[in-house]
Design a protein around this motif. Structure first.
Motif, PDB file in Angstrom:
ATOM      1  N   THR A  79       0.866  -1.188   0.000  1.00  0.00           N
ATOM      2  CA  THR A  79       0.000   0.000   0.000  1.00  0.00           C
ATOM      3  C   THR A  79       0.898   1.232   0.000  1.00  0.00           C
ATOM      4  OG1 THR A  79      -1.618  -1.238   1.278  1.00  0.00           O
ATOM      5  CG2 THR A  79      -1.896   1.155   1.211  1.00  0.00           C
ATOM      6  N   VAL A  80       0.686   2.108  -0.977  1.00  0.00           N
ATOM      7  CA  VAL A  80       1.524   3.308  -1.079  1.00  0.00           C
ATOM      8  C   VAL A  80       0.976   4.384  -0.145  1.00  0.00           C
ATOM      9  CG1 VAL A  80       2.629   4.916  -2.671  1.00  0.00           C
ATOM     10  CG2 VAL A  80       1.788   2.738  -3.523  1.00  0.00           C
ATOM     11  N   ARG A  81       1.877   5.145   0.433  1.00  0.00           N
ATOM     12  CA  ARG A  81       1.472   6.209   1.357  1.00  0.00           C
ATOM     13  C   ARG A  81       2.235   7.488   1.035  1.00  0.00           C
ATOM     14  NH1 ARG A  81      -0.305   6.683   6.862  1.00  0.00           N
ATOM     15  NH2 ARG A  81       0.582   8.543   7.821  1.00  0.00           N
ATOM     16  N   GLY A  82       1.489   8.610   1.003  1.00  0.00           N
ATOM     17  CA  GLY A  82       2.140   9.913   0.902  1.00  0.00           C
ATOM     18  C   GLY A  82       2.293  10.448   2.321  1.00  0.00           C
ATOM     19  N   ALA A  83       1.473  11.466   2.668  1.00  0.00           N
ATOM     20  CA  ALA A  83       1.535  12.007   4.030  1.00  0.00           C
ATOM     21  C   ALA A  83       0.455  11.404   4.928  1.00  0.00           C
ATOM     22  CB  ALA A  83       1.383  13.528   3.981  1.00  0.00           C
ATOM     23  N   GLY A  84      -0.420  10.577   4.354  1.00  0.00           N
ATOM     24  CA  GLY A  84      -1.458   9.928   5.174  1.00  0.00           C
ATOM     25  C   GLY A  84      -2.528  10.887   5.658  1.00  0.00           C
ATOM     26  N   THR A  85      -2.889  11.871   4.828  1.00  0.00           N
ATOM     27  CA  THR A  85      -3.949  12.809   5.233  1.00  0.00           C
ATOM     28  C   THR A  85      -5.278  12.504   4.535  1.00  0.00           C
ATOM     29  OG1 THR A  85      -3.486  14.450   3.514  1.00  0.00           O
ATOM     30  CG2 THR A  85      -2.262  14.673   5.587  1.00  0.00           C
ATOM     31  N   GLY A  86      -5.352  11.395   3.817  1.00  0.00           N
ATOM     32  CA  GLY A  86      -6.615  11.029   3.163  1.00  0.00           C
ATOM     33  C   GLY A  86      -7.717  10.810   4.190  1.00  0.00           C
ATOM     34  N   GLU A 119       8.790  14.881  -8.114  1.00  0.00           N
ATOM     35  CA  GLU A 119       8.664  13.518  -7.608  1.00  0.00           C
ATOM     36  C   GLU A 119       7.387  13.430  -6.768  1.00  0.00           C
ATOM     37  OE1 GLU A 119      12.993  11.457  -7.500  1.00  0.00           O
ATOM     38  OE2 GLU A 119      12.529  12.669  -5.736  1.00  0.00           O
ATOM     39  N   ALA A 120       6.852  12.213  -6.670  1.00  0.00           N
ATOM     40  CA  ALA A 120       5.516  12.048  -6.083  1.00  0.00           C
ATOM     41  C   ALA A 120       5.449  12.411  -4.602  1.00  0.00           C
ATOM     42  CB  ALA A 120       5.042  10.613  -6.287  1.00  0.00           C
ATOM     43  N   GLY A 121       6.588  12.310  -3.894  1.00  0.00           N
ATOM     44  CA  GLY A 121       6.558  12.598  -2.453  1.00  0.00           C
ATOM     45  C   GLY A 121       6.784  14.067  -2.136  1.00  0.00           C
ATOM     46  N   ALA A 122       6.890  14.915  -3.158  1.00  0.00           N
ATOM     47  CA  ALA A 122       7.098  16.357  -2.899  1.00  0.00           C
ATOM     48  C   ALA A 122       5.874  16.926  -2.191  1.00  0.00           C
ATOM     49  CB  ALA A 122       7.338  17.093  -4.212  1.00  0.00           C
ATOM     50  N   LYS A 123       6.130  17.764  -1.206  1.00  0.00           N
ATOM     51  CA  LYS A 123       5.019  18.392  -0.476  1.00  0.00           C
ATOM     52  C   LYS A 123       4.437  19.510  -1.345  1.00  0.00           C
ATOM     53  CE  LYS A 123       5.821  16.626   3.799  1.00  0.00           C
ATOM     54  NZ  LYS A 123       5.148  15.424   4.194  1.00  0.00           N
ATOM     55  N   LEU A 124       3.123  19.646  -1.254  1.00  0.00           N
ATOM     56  CA  LEU A 124       2.463  20.662  -2.082  1.00  0.00           C
ATOM     57  C   LEU A 124       2.949  22.069  -1.746  1.00  0.00           C
ATOM     58  CD1 LEU A 124      -0.959  18.888  -2.056  1.00  0.00           C
ATOM     59  CD2 LEU A 124       0.260  19.543  -4.128  1.00  0.00           C
ATOM     60  N   GLY A 151       1.762  13.293  -4.908  1.00  0.00           N
ATOM     61  CA  GLY A 151       1.337  11.942  -5.326  1.00  0.00           C
ATOM     62  C   GLY A 151       0.045  11.540  -4.625  1.00  0.00           C
ATOM     63  N   GLY A 152      -0.048  11.844  -3.328  1.00  0.00           N
ATOM     64  CA  GLY A 152      -1.261  11.523  -2.569  1.00  0.00           C
ATOM     65  C   GLY A 152      -2.445  12.354  -3.035  1.00  0.00           C
ATOM     66  N   PHE A 153      -2.173  13.602  -3.412  1.00  0.00           N
ATOM     67  CA  PHE A 153      -3.257  14.471  -3.896  1.00  0.00           C
ATOM     68  C   PHE A 153      -3.815  13.912  -5.207  1.00  0.00           C
ATOM     69  CE2 PHE A 153      -4.429  18.926  -5.621  1.00  0.00           C
ATOM     70  CZ  PHE A 153      -5.675  18.902  -5.008  1.00  0.00           C
ATOM     71  N   ILE A 154      -2.922  13.532  -6.113  1.00  0.00           N
ATOM     72  CA  ILE A 154      -3.386  13.007  -7.407  1.00  0.00           C
ATOM     73  C   ILE A 154      -4.084  11.653  -7.223  1.00  0.00           C
ATOM     74  CG2 ILE A 154      -2.626  12.143  -9.681  1.00  0.00           C
ATOM     75  CD1 ILE A 154      -2.456  15.227  -9.413  1.00  0.00           C
ATOM     76  N   ALA A 155      -3.514  10.787  -6.382  1.00  0.00           N
ATOM     77  CA  ALA A 155      -4.081   9.433  -6.252  1.00  0.00           C
ATOM     78  C   ALA A 155      -5.285   9.392  -5.317  1.00  0.00           C
ATOM     79  CB  ALA A 155      -3.009   8.464  -5.755  1.00  0.00           C
ATOM     80  N   TYR A 204      -6.487   5.679  -5.969  1.00  0.00           N
ATOM     81  CA  TYR A 204      -6.117   5.233  -4.611  1.00  0.00           C
ATOM     82  C   TYR A 204      -4.842   4.379  -4.599  1.00  0.00           C
ATOM     83  CZ  TYR A 204     -10.809   6.501  -2.748  1.00  0.00           C
ATOM     84  OH  TYR A 204     -11.956   7.149  -2.351  1.00  0.00           O
ATOM     85  N   GLY A 205      -3.961   4.558  -5.582  1.00  0.00           N
ATOM     86  CA  GLY A 205      -2.732   3.762  -5.558  1.00  0.00           C
ATOM     87  C   GLY A 205      -2.991   2.280  -5.727  1.00  0.00           C
ATOM     88  N   THR A 206      -4.069   1.943  -6.427  1.00  0.00           N
ATOM     89  CA  THR A 206      -4.374   0.518  -6.656  1.00  0.00           C
ATOM     90  C   THR A 206      -3.699   0.006  -7.915  1.00  0.00           C
ATOM     91  OG1 THR A 206      -6.358   1.152  -7.879  1.00  0.00           O
ATOM     92  CG2 THR A 206      -6.664   0.569  -5.555  1.00  0.00           C
TER      93      THR A 206
END
Ligand SMILES: Cc1cc2nc3c(=O)[nH]c(=O)nc-3n(C[C@H](O)[C@H](O)[C@H](O)COP(=O)(O)OP(=O)(O)OC[C@H]3O[C@@H](n4cnc5c(N)ncnc54)[C@H](O)[C@@H]3O)c2cc1C
Length: 451
Positions: A79-86, A119-124, A151-155, A204-206
């Protein structure tokens, strides 16, 4: 999944990977397994005990490829995780396995001609800051800009501040390219461009680990912040709609709140008298004059104004908008939960009014104005005094029966949340890049049964 080794054997599989941080301390694993699912009492009971077996924090793309290969070889869920604010448990692992923390892949590779390659982990907020230094800004961002990753925002996200002008992430043009790694023994690196990006947008990173993205920017504007208050809610809401429709006044955000919501904004209490209804606005500093005039025409009062130069410092109204509203309300009253709705065909706001009256005392109206197919419409993030799951469903059903679109925030299933249909493109891409159905297991309803 029969040959899936159980933890702690996992650790030995990954320990040979130089430079990958391996997190196995139970409290840290628990923290990195969860997100803001607890905004929903329904999700809380379903998800609170779900944990990864191990968290891996890679430093570069080569390490991600190696991790994907090992997971495919040994049939380990990932399971991929960005900042976990979903908000919907999007990055909570339902089947254990690995959580892949992307936060170290945070480079902003280029900002040029209105396009950021990151890169996907860049903070907004980092992207916004660097873009502004070059005369650009993000087209849209969630109210979690200070912590969330691109990355989390897009996914996992949908839109936010800026959606008033640029629509939502899913709208054509708002994502230009995505580089994705597949979960196979020999992982592929695939670059998606044009409409092909929709295969991973809000999936959702699926279906693949997103490593890099190209997003379009907007010319930077000097945004001022303002609060206007009104004695009755529908006047406040109609003010918001009229301001949104005013093509000569440039706004980045119009966030409208019925009483008692302003009372939850304790840090703004000096500007929000008891019983008021308020509009929180990000507006071009050069447009404050016509804005103030419009407030006056609706019988409102501007109680707070922060010039553009100071808007970047201290408290920002951004952190009272979108789902931050829910956050503040819940810190006063943890029984509060929320809805997400689109009033797609309600230019006079009659349905907004009807729902506010029908569920008076149980549902408090919070609207964010956004652009949808060229029209400015109210998107509701109404607060609900939670009683039971059944009552919550009745409120949702009533809205849907009256033509209000509900993006249900009380489900972690991708297809049940927003569009309520199978996204065949996303499903086909999943079958291509995640043939063993190991990515974010259980989130995509129609994914292939695990082999
Ligand atoms: C107070 C509050 C306010 C919010 N306001 C908004 C808002 O205004 N607008 C909005 O849209 N959302 C909002 N959200 C939800 C959330 O903050 C945003 O969607 C945010 O952009 C998610 O980013 P993240 O890095 O935290 O992603 P995460 O929560 O870590 O992940 C979200 C999803 O993306 C997947 N994912 C993450 N990174 C990758 C990757 N590299 N490759 C593949 N999949 C990946 C995860 O598996 C998960 O399914 C809010 C949430 C809270 C708690």
């Amino acid at each position: 999944m029969s040959d899936r080794p159980s933890y702690p054997n996992y650790q030995s599989l990954f320990s040979a990977l130089q430079g990958v941080e391996i997190i196995d301390q139970p409290q840290q694993v628990a923290r990195l397994s969860l997100d803001y699912y607890h905004f929903s009492p329904v999700l809380t009971s379903l998800l609170q005990d779900r944990r990864a077996d191990l968290v891996l924090r890679p430093q570069n793309v080569e390490q991600i490829i190696a991790i994907c290969s090992i997971c495919a070889q040994h049939q380990i869920p990932l399971t991929v995780r960005g900042a976990g604010t979903g908000n919907y448990g999007q990055c909570i692992p339902l089947a254990g396995g690995i959580v892949l923390d992307m936060t170290q892949l945070s480079a902003i590779k280029s900002i040029s001609n209105g396009i950021a390659r990151v890169e996907a982990g860049a903070k907004l907020w980092q992207i916004e800051k660097q873009a502004r230094e070059q005369g650009w800004e993000l087209r849209m961002f969630p109210s979690t800009i200070k912590t969330a990753t691109i990355g989390g925002f897009i996914a996992g996200g949908s839109g936010g501040i800026g959606s008033l002008r640029y629509g939502q992430l899913r709208d054509r043009g708002n994502l230009r390219s995505a580089t994705v790694i597949s979960l196979e023994v020999e992982p592929q690196t695939i670059e998606l461009r044009g409409s092909a990006v929709q295969q991973i947008n809000h999936a959702y990173g699926t279906n693949g680990v997103i490593t890099e993205l190209e997003i379009p920017l907007a010319p930077a504007v000097d945004w001022a912040e303002a609060i206007a208050i009104f004695p009755d809610f529908m006047t406040c809401a109609r003010f918001g709609q009229t301001l949104g429709n005013s093509d000569g006044i440039l706004c980045r955000m119009i966030s409208v709140h019925s009483h008692p919501i302003p009372q939850y904004f304790t840090a703004l209490k000096n500007h929000l008298p008891h019983s008021c209804h308020c509009a929180l606005v990000l507006i071009a500093a050069s447009d404050l004059e016509p804005f103030t005039e419009l407030v006056g025409e609706f019988g409102g009062t501007v109680t707070y104004q922060k010039p553009a130069l100071e808007a970047q410092k201290g408290i920002s109204l951004v952190e009272f908008s979108w789902n931050h509203t829910t956050l503040h309300a819940r810190s006063s009253d943890p029984q509060i939960t929320y809805l997400q709705s689109l009033f797609v065909n309600d230019p006079q706001l009659s349905l907004v009014q009807h729902m506010a009256e029908k569920f008076s005392g149980e549902l408090f109206t919070h609207l964010e104005f956004i652009r949808m197919q060229g029209q400015v419409i109210p998107a509701g993030i109404q607060l609900v005094k939670y009683r039971t799951a059944q009552r919550l469903q009745e409120i949702i059903d009533y809205h849907e029966a009256h033509g209000v679109l509900i993006a249900n925030p009380h489900t972690y299933i991708l297809e049940d949340g927003g569009m309520k249909t199978i996204n065949h493109e996303q499903l086909a891409f999943k079958r291509r890049v995640d043939p063993h159905n190991l990515m974010n297991v259980g989130k995509m309803k129609f994914a292939a049964t695990p082999s």
